[in-house]
Motif scaffolding. Structure first.
Motif: not given
Length: 45
Positions: A29-41
């Motif tokens: 999840y991100r809002i604008g340029d700020k990443v709140l939580e990275k995707a787990k891949v």
């Protein structure tokens, strides 16, 4: 894979180029340029 947006949690044998994403375990999840939580891949070996 872009380290700012993805977190590799596992590697898997695959026919694709090593380091590319094979599957997504959980969305990030991100809002604008700020990443709140990275995707787990999972990435190719």
């Amino acid at each position: 894979m872009h380290e700012n947006f993805h977190e590799a949690i596992d590697e898997e044998e695959s026919d694709i180029i090593p380091g590319n994403i094979v599957k997504c375990i959980s969305w990030g999840y991100r809002i604008g340029d700020k990443v709140l939580e990275k995707a787990k891949v999972v990435v190719a070996k």
